[in-house]
Write an enzyme that holds these catalytic residues in place. Structure first.
Site, PDB file in Angstrom:
ATOM      1  N   ASP A 206      31.094  53.257  33.885  1.00 15.94           N
ATOM      2  CA  ASP A 206      32.499  53.675  33.935  1.00 15.94           C
ATOM      3  C   ASP A 206      33.121  53.432  32.561  1.00 15.94           C
ATOM      4  O   ASP A 206      33.547  52.316  32.240  1.00 15.94           O
ATOM      5  CB  ASP A 206      33.265  52.915  35.022  1.00 15.94           C
ATOM      6  CG  ASP A 206      34.710  53.423  35.156  1.00 15.94           C
ATOM      7  OD1 ASP A 206      35.164  54.169  34.253  1.00 15.94           O
ATOM      8  OD2 ASP A 206      35.376  53.079  36.148  1.00 15.94           O
ATOM      9  N   HIS A 211      39.777  50.316  30.021  1.00 13.71           N
ATOM     10  CA  HIS A 211      39.123  49.010  30.097  1.00 13.71           C
ATOM     11  C   HIS A 211      38.601  48.517  28.751  1.00 13.71           C
ATOM     12  O   HIS A 211      37.988  47.456  28.676  1.00 13.71           O
ATOM     13  CB  HIS A 211      37.972  49.073  31.109  1.00 13.71           C
ATOM     14  CG  HIS A 211      38.377  49.690  32.411  1.00 13.71           C
ATOM     15  ND1 HIS A 211      39.274  49.083  33.269  1.00 13.71           N
ATOM     16  CD2 HIS A 211      38.060  50.885  32.992  1.00 13.71           C
ATOM     17  CE1 HIS A 211      39.465  49.855  34.329  1.00 13.71           C
ATOM     18  NE2 HIS A 211      38.742  50.961  34.180  1.00 13.71           N
ATOM     19  N   ILE A 226      42.368  46.329  30.915  1.00 19.92           N
ATOM     20  CA  ILE A 226      42.230  45.612  32.191  1.00 19.92           C
ATOM     21  C   ILE A 226      40.795  45.753  32.714  1.00 19.92           C
ATOM     22  O   ILE A 226      40.023  46.595  32.251  1.00 19.92           O
ATOM     23  CB  ILE A 226      43.244  46.115  33.251  1.00 19.92           C
ATOM     24  CG1 ILE A 226      43.012  47.612  33.594  1.00 19.92           C
ATOM     25  CG2 ILE A 226      44.667  45.891  32.763  1.00 19.92           C
ATOM     26  CD1 ILE A 226      43.835  48.098  34.792  1.00 19.92           C
ATOM     27  N   GLY A 229      38.461  47.947  38.599  1.00 18.63           N
ATOM     28  CA  GLY A 229      38.641  47.482  39.975  1.00 18.63           C
ATOM     29  C   GLY A 229      37.300  47.190  40.632  1.00 18.63           C
ATOM     30  O   GLY A 229      37.134  46.190  41.332  1.00 18.63           O
TER      31      GLY A 229
END
Ligand SMILES: CCCCCCC[C@@H](O)CC(=O)SCCNC(=O)CCNC(=O)[C@H](O)C(C)(C)COP(=O)(O)OP(=O)(O)OC[C@H]1O[C@@H](n2cnc3c(N)ncnc32)[C@H](O)[C@@H]1OP(=O)(O)O
Length: 307
Positions: A206, A211, A226, A229
């Site tokens: 991903d 990120h 961040i 998830g």
């Protein structure tokens, strides 16, 4: 912001092309490291098997949340969905549901069949749900189903009627919002994520710059990149397998998680677990901000393989 460019009928009737995903033991081990396996103890007897096997790599064990990697190309598919226009910088992962049908081989070629499972106008956002059934190509067997919910900020308000548009093609009771008990948790596991956690996790496939790229993270409204998830979910489910399944990944039959708040790499994750029959309710908090970031459940049982 109203988006007249969202055409719900076009979206829900879209036929996705078949996609494939091939993985080896190296991908399995890299993924396990990305979700913190052996992160605090390199010889952890419950976790070493996810990253190493002393007789070679042939029997490495696969974590159930590895299922989420089968859909790593999905974000691109969402962006190309006819009838759906949104700002990819504002996309957030909302929920993930995973149903396990067989234990995963340590290497395989997977065929994915995707379809739109839900579409909801929330005014300030649109929620899109995509279901992916993943089959092992060699045997033709169904290995797992992922249902991915994305929250598209700023893309709502397309409904022409009241109440706002909402479509769901699966039973509503399959993914209930989890009510966390007020009692003391049955088990608790604390895990430190590393500053480089998202940079490591992204190598599993991903590559969303949210990120890794400070500028993109800023546009999305965050002070720095961040955590994915699915990385947080991977930490939480690994913690449950460690605490309640003696490290045995084939004990997990299904997983549901709702992402409540973002996590910054480097923060400490505290996963609290409650037993409710064969279900484990869980909540993950970040110690540094004392906030819940994820809640959900894991259904336990025993998967058997005919592979
Ligand atoms: C490989 C394929 C993977 C798929 C692509 C993923 C790509 C990844 O690279 C991207 C990521 O990993 S992003 C990181 C992980 N996700 C997050 O950090 C999001 C955390 N959650 C939030 O910030 C807020 O909950 C937020 C912002 C989501 C919602 O907060 P609010 O705007 O305040 O919403 P609220 O007013 O409370 O509710 C509005 C309606 O939306 C529903 N809802 C809220 N949170 C939801 C969530 N997390 N998932 C699903 N639905 C959600 C509410 O129920 C509400 O609807 P209703 O009014 O009908 O109840």
């Amino acid at each position: 912001m109203a988006h007249k460019s969202i055409d719900p009928q076009q979206i829900i009737s879209y036929q996705f092309p078949l996609t494939t995903f091939t993985y080896t033991e190296r991908d399995v081990a890299l993924y396990a490291l990305g979700v913190g396996a052996c992160g605090s103890d390199a010889v952890d007897e419950k976790e070493l098997k996810y990253v190493y096997h002393k007789d070679g790599q042939g029997f490495i064990k696969v974590l159930p949340t590895f299922a989420a990697l089968f859909i790593t190309g999905a974000t691109d598919s969402f962006a190309k969905l006819p009838g759906l226009q949104f700002d990819p910088n504002l996309l957030l992962h909302g929920q993930q549901y995973i149903e396990m049908h067989k234990p995963f081989p340590s290497s395989a070629c997977i065929e994915n069949r995707m379809e739109v499972a839900g579409l909801h106008d929330k005014g300030k956002a649109t929620i899109l749900e995509v279901e992916t059934k993943s089959y092992e190509k060699k045997s033709g067997e169904l290995l797992c189903m992922n249902r991915t919910t994305v929250y598209l900020r700023g893309a709502g308000g397309f409904s022409k009627s009241s109440p706002p548009y909402s479509y769901r093609k699966y039973p509503a009771n399959q993914v209930l919002t989890v009510k966390i008990p007020s009692s003391q948790p049955f088990a608790v596991q604390e895990d430190c994520t590393h500053q480089s956690q998202a940079l490591l996790y992204r190598l599993s496939g991903d590559y969303n710059p949210l990120h890794s790229d400070p500028t993109v993270a800023g546009v999305a409204g965050f002070s720095r990149p961040i955590l994915h998830g699915l990385c947080t979910l991977g930490f939480a489910v690994r913690a449950i397998i460690k605490r309640l399944c003696n490290g045995e990944p084939t004990m997990v039959k299904s997983i549901f998680g709702r992402f409540l708040l973002h996590v910054y790499p480097g923060e400490t994750l505290i996963t609290e677990m409650w037993l409710e029959g064969s279900r484990v309710l869980f909540q993950t908090k970040v110690r540094e901000r004392n906030k819940a970031v994820l809640s959900g459940y894991v259904v336990l049982g025993q998967l058997t393989s005919s592979l």
